[in-house]
Design an enzyme around this catalytic site. Structure first.
Site, PDB file in Angstrom:
ATOM      1  N   LEU A  19       0.845  -1.198   0.000  1.00 32.45           N
ATOM      2  CA  LEU A  19       0.000   0.000   0.000  1.00 32.45           C
ATOM      3  C   LEU A  19       0.878   1.245   0.000  1.00 32.45           C
ATOM      4  O   LEU A  19       1.677   1.445   0.922  1.00 32.45           O
ATOM      5  CB  LEU A  19      -0.912   0.014   1.228  1.00 32.45           C
ATOM      6  CG  LEU A  19      -1.712  -1.258   1.494  1.00 32.45           C
ATOM      7  CD1 LEU A  19      -2.669  -1.032   2.664  1.00 32.45           C
ATOM      8  CD2 LEU A  19      -2.460  -1.722   0.253  1.00 32.45           C
ATOM      9  N   GLY A  22      -1.015   6.783  -0.227  1.00 34.92           N
ATOM     10  CA  GLY A  22      -1.301   7.921   0.647  1.00 34.92           C
ATOM     11  C   GLY A  22      -0.260   9.031   0.539  1.00 34.92           C
ATOM     12  O   GLY A  22       0.848   8.827   0.041  1.00 34.92           O
ATOM     13  N   ARG A  26       1.499  13.545   8.167  1.00 33.63           N
ATOM     14  CA  ARG A  26       2.368  13.867   9.308  1.00 33.63           C
ATOM     15  C   ARG A  26       3.810  14.170   8.899  1.00 33.63           C
ATOM     16  O   ARG A  26       4.601  14.637   9.690  1.00 33.63           O
ATOM     17  CB  ARG A  26       2.336  12.715  10.319  1.00 33.63           C
ATOM     18  CG  ARG A  26       1.051  12.678  11.141  1.00 33.63           C
ATOM     19  CD  ARG A  26       0.896  11.395  11.917  1.00 33.63           C
ATOM     20  NE  ARG A  26       0.481  10.290  11.070  1.00 33.63           N
ATOM     21  CZ  ARG A  26       0.296   9.044  11.490  1.00 33.63           C
ATOM     22  NH1 ARG A  26       0.523   8.739  12.753  1.00 33.63           N
ATOM     23  NH2 ARG A  26      -0.088   8.091  10.652  1.00 33.63           N
ATOM     24  N   GLN A  88      -5.399   3.609  -6.978  1.00 33.98           N
ATOM     25  CA  GLN A  88      -6.468   3.960  -6.031  1.00 33.98           C
ATOM     26  C   GLN A  88      -6.745   5.452  -6.229  1.00 33.98           C
ATOM     27  O   GLN A  88      -6.005   6.293  -5.732  1.00 33.98           O
ATOM     28  CB  GLN A  88      -6.024   3.682  -4.588  1.00 33.98           C
ATOM     29  CG  GLN A  88      -7.134   3.930  -3.583  1.00 33.98           C
ATOM     30  CD  GLN A  88      -6.614   4.021  -2.149  1.00 33.98           C
ATOM     31  OE1 GLN A  88      -5.418   4.184  -1.901  1.00 33.98           O
ATOM     32  NE2 GLN A  88      -7.522   3.923  -1.200  1.00 33.98           N
ATOM     33  N   GLY A  93      -8.751   5.210   2.579  1.00 34.07           N
ATOM     34  CA  GLY A  93      -8.381   4.307   3.662  1.00 34.07           C
ATOM     35  C   GLY A  93      -7.698   3.038   3.162  1.00 34.07           C
ATOM     36  O   GLY A  93      -7.741   2.710   1.978  1.00 34.07           O
ATOM     37  N   GLU A 170      -8.434   1.298  15.996  1.00 35.20           N
ATOM     38  CA  GLU A 170      -7.490   2.353  15.639  1.00 35.20           C
ATOM     39  C   GLU A 170      -7.367   3.362  16.783  1.00 35.20           C
ATOM     40  O   GLU A 170      -8.315   3.566  17.549  1.00 35.20           O
ATOM     41  CB  GLU A 170      -7.957   3.062  14.366  1.00 35.20           C
ATOM     42  CG  GLU A 170      -7.844   2.208  13.122  1.00 35.20           C
ATOM     43  CD  GLU A 170      -6.417   1.709  12.894  1.00 35.20           C
ATOM     44  OE1 GLU A 170      -5.503   2.554  12.829  1.00 35.20           O
ATOM     45  OE2 GLU A 170      -6.218   0.486  12.792  1.00 35.20           O
ATOM     46  N   ARG A 350      32.765  13.499 -13.063  1.00 39.77           N
ATOM     47  CA  ARG A 350      31.343  13.172 -13.250  1.00 39.77           C
ATOM     48  C   ARG A 350      31.073  12.588 -14.625  1.00 39.77           C
ATOM     49  O   ARG A 350      31.931  12.645 -15.510  1.00 39.77           O
ATOM     50  CB  ARG A 350      30.474  14.419 -13.023  1.00 39.77           C
ATOM     51  CG  ARG A 350      30.791  15.538 -13.987  1.00 39.77           C
ATOM     52  CD  ARG A 350      30.097  16.825 -13.582  1.00 39.77           C
ATOM     53  NE  ARG A 350      30.446  17.885 -14.521  1.00 39.77           N
ATOM     54  CZ  ARG A 350      29.667  18.255 -15.538  1.00 39.77           C
ATOM     55  NH1 ARG A 350      28.508  17.703 -15.757  1.00 39.77           N
ATOM     56  NH2 ARG A 350      30.067  19.212 -16.361  1.00 39.77           N
ATOM     57  N   TYR A 383      39.689  22.192 -16.909  1.00 44.37           N
ATOM     58  CA  TYR A 383      38.431  21.533 -17.291  1.00 44.37           C
ATOM     59  C   TYR A 383      38.700  20.566 -18.438  1.00 44.37           C
ATOM     60  O   TYR A 383      39.156  20.975 -19.521  1.00 44.37           O
ATOM     61  CB  TYR A 383      37.388  22.561 -17.741  1.00 44.37           C
ATOM     62  CG  TYR A 383      36.157  21.876 -18.269  1.00 44.37           C
ATOM     63  CD1 TYR A 383      35.412  21.000 -17.462  1.00 44.37           C
ATOM     64  CD2 TYR A 383      35.743  22.059 -19.592  1.00 44.37           C
ATOM     65  CE1 TYR A 383      34.293  20.344 -17.950  1.00 44.37           C
ATOM     66  CE2 TYR A 383      34.615  21.398 -20.080  1.00 44.37           C
ATOM     67  CZ  TYR A 383      33.908  20.538 -19.260  1.00 44.37           C
ATOM     68  OH  TYR A 383      32.815  19.875 -19.740  1.00 44.37           O
ATOM     69  N   ALA A 440      52.658  27.736 -23.535  1.00 42.88           N
ATOM     70  CA  ALA A 440      51.757  28.365 -22.560  1.00 42.88           C
ATOM     71  C   ALA A 440      50.882  29.386 -23.263  1.00 42.88           C
ATOM     72  O   ALA A 440      51.339  30.115 -24.139  1.00 42.88           O
ATOM     73  CB  ALA A 440      52.576  29.033 -21.463  1.00 42.88           C
TER      74      ALA A 440
END
Ligand code: UD1
Ligand code: CA
Length: 470
Positions: A19, A22, A26, A88, A93, A170, A350, A383, A440
């Protein structure tokens, strides 16, 4: 209590229903509760993995709130082919959530295990024990319960004078006496499918919350004279749910401590300060690694032996060979670093950055989608993006692969034994041949032939290099 039966029925197929429709008010969040992360993975992913451990016939997840994101999280954990969903549309409930799965499950004549997407710590062995007890007792319903010192918020298990199960009440519907009950419903059950949906059809939302409670079903079955069993589990913490962010943080802490302990005791890893490291339970670290404070090793990272990770480093879904040193404050994502390399401080790798053996990447160097050859060094302020760099090459301070023309990314190839002078701009696509040198401050806009010195803006050939020039 469990009623033993000696006529064990033949194994029925097992389906699992999780389930997860929901919001979880809280949590005080816009994000669905089951998408909040524990140890770097959504809560729902933990439950899915545990459920898979039972090798059931099928696992269905009931989705509703933020369904698309919950579906994506489940598919990431289990793979598309092993994922099945039930929608759902309105969260009325837990009983309504199971009812939504009726057409998927009712005809099956199977045992159905029901789990909550917000109970992430439960172990596969515990669930296996529940199924075994359910079958051994020849029960129609078996509930997992625990005794809790702090039962507030949970459904209470009401028993009669002879200690037989009567019903679940409950928190919000419980009277003073019922609230004193310490035995609580963990929200983990096995049901026989036909009886489950028959009883579920008789559940009414006649309660404080106006919801259809799944927790009414065991009481209805008990009234019907069906066999309702209880598996009283000894570890309340394992089956407690996440209802608030404070509980989530407690679980995070528990998992983290147990991971670090396992790495120290079983795998021979040294932690300078074990309480200030963040290692995912899925990560592997080799023997004699030394891990400094504030290091994060996330996802399925694999770190070889004798590596040293200095403070403030984050490594995510990456692989390091043996004897790799990562100095302070590096970020290494989805990358692969071979043995005997050194990285950092303050380096950023990365998108499949790859370093071959004995390569070195120093401070303020970013490496993206690039390969750095064996023994090659790029020590400062550089880079390297979309680049392939051969072995034994030196990249001078301030070098930039200018890989982006505003529309497209282009490749830079630097062959072996090259010396790129400080502050060289390599305007891609471009190739620097074996043994070449750039002066350079060169801006290289054309390919550089092997063994050639180029310099200037734009860089021009100055001379062909002999062995004695190198
Ligand atoms: C539930 C039980 C309670 C038990 C506790 C254990 C009920 C009525 N109560 O309470 O007895 O002690 O679990 O953790 O079942 N969900 C849906 N659709 C809905 C409502 C909920 O899919 O319409 C999902 C939620 O996303 C969640 C799970 O069901 O994953 C449990 O719901 P939650 O609201 O957390 O129930 P609890 O109040 O914890
Ligand atoms: Ca809950």
């Amino acid at each position: 209590m469990i009623e033993k039966s000696d006529q064990n029925r033949p194994e029925k197929p097992l389906d699992i229903l999780i389930l997860a429709a929901g919001l979880g008010t809280r949590m005080k969040s816009r994000l669905a509760k089951v998408l909040h992360k524990l140890d770097g993975r959504p809560l729902i992913a933990h439950v899915c993995r545990t459920a898979s451990g039972l090798s059931p016939r099928r696992i269905y997840v009931v989705v509703g709130y933020q369904a698309d994101d919950v579906i994506a999280a489940v598919e990431t954990e289990m793979g598309k082919e092993h994922s099945a969903f039930v929608n759902q549309p309105e969260q009325r409930g837990t009983g309504d959530a199971v009812m939504a799965a009726r057409s998927a499950l009712a005809g099956a004549g199977a045992t159905i295990m029901i789990l909550s997407g917000d109970v992430p710590m439960v172990r596969t062995e515990t669930l296996r024990e529940l199924v075994q007890q359910h079958h051994a007792a020849n029960a129609t319903c078996t509930m997992l319960t625990v005794r809790s010192e702090n039962p507030t918020g949970y459904g209470r298990i009401v028993r009669d004078k002879a200690d037989r199960f009567l019903k679940i009440v409950e928190q919000k519907d419980a009277n003073e006496t019922e609230r004193q009950i310490r035995e609580i419903n963990a929200g983990i059950y096995c049901f026989e499918s036909v009886e489950l949906f028959d009883a579920l059809g008789r559940v009414q939302p006649a309660n404080q919350q106006g919801e259809y409670y799944l927790t009414d079903v065991p009481g209805i079955l008990q009234n019907d004279g069906a066999r309702v069993a209880i598996y009283l589990h000894p570890d309340a913490r394992e089956v407690s749910g996440v209802n608030t962010r404070a509980e989530l943080a407690e679980f995070e802490n528990l998992i983290r401590r147990s991971t670090v302990r396992r790495l120290m005791l079983d795998d021979g890893v040294t932690f300078i300060d074990p309480s200030h490291v963040y290692i995912s339970a899925d990560a592997q670290l080799g023997r004699d690694c030394v891990i400094h404070p504030d290091v994060h090793v996330e996802g399925k990272s694999i770190i070889g032996e004798d590596c040293e990770l200095h403070q403030g480093t984050r490594i995510t879904n990456s692989r390091l060979g043996d004897r790799v040193t990562v100095k302070d404050h590096c970020v290494i994502l989805d990358s692969d670093i071979a043995s005997d390399c050194a990285v950092g401080p303050f380096a950023h790798l990365r998108m499949n950055a790859r370093m071959e053996e004995h390569a070195v990447v120093g401070n303020f160097v970013e490496v993206k989608k690039s390969q750095i050859g064996r023994g090659t060094k790029s020590m400062h302020l550089t880079y390297l993006g979309d680049a392939t760099i051969g072995p034994e090459t030196n990249i001078g301070a301030g070098t930039v692969t200018c890989n982006y023309d505003g529309k497209h990314k282009h490749q830079t190839v630097i062959e072996d034994h090259v010396r790129i002078g400080s502050d060289t701009m390599l305007v891609a696509p471009v190739r620097v041949g074996s043994g070449a040198v750039t002066g350079a401050g060169s801006v290289v806009i054309e390919d550089v032939p092997p063994n050639t010195l180029v310099a200037g803006v734009p860089a021009k050939i100055k001379k062909t290099l002999k062995e004695s020039d190198k």
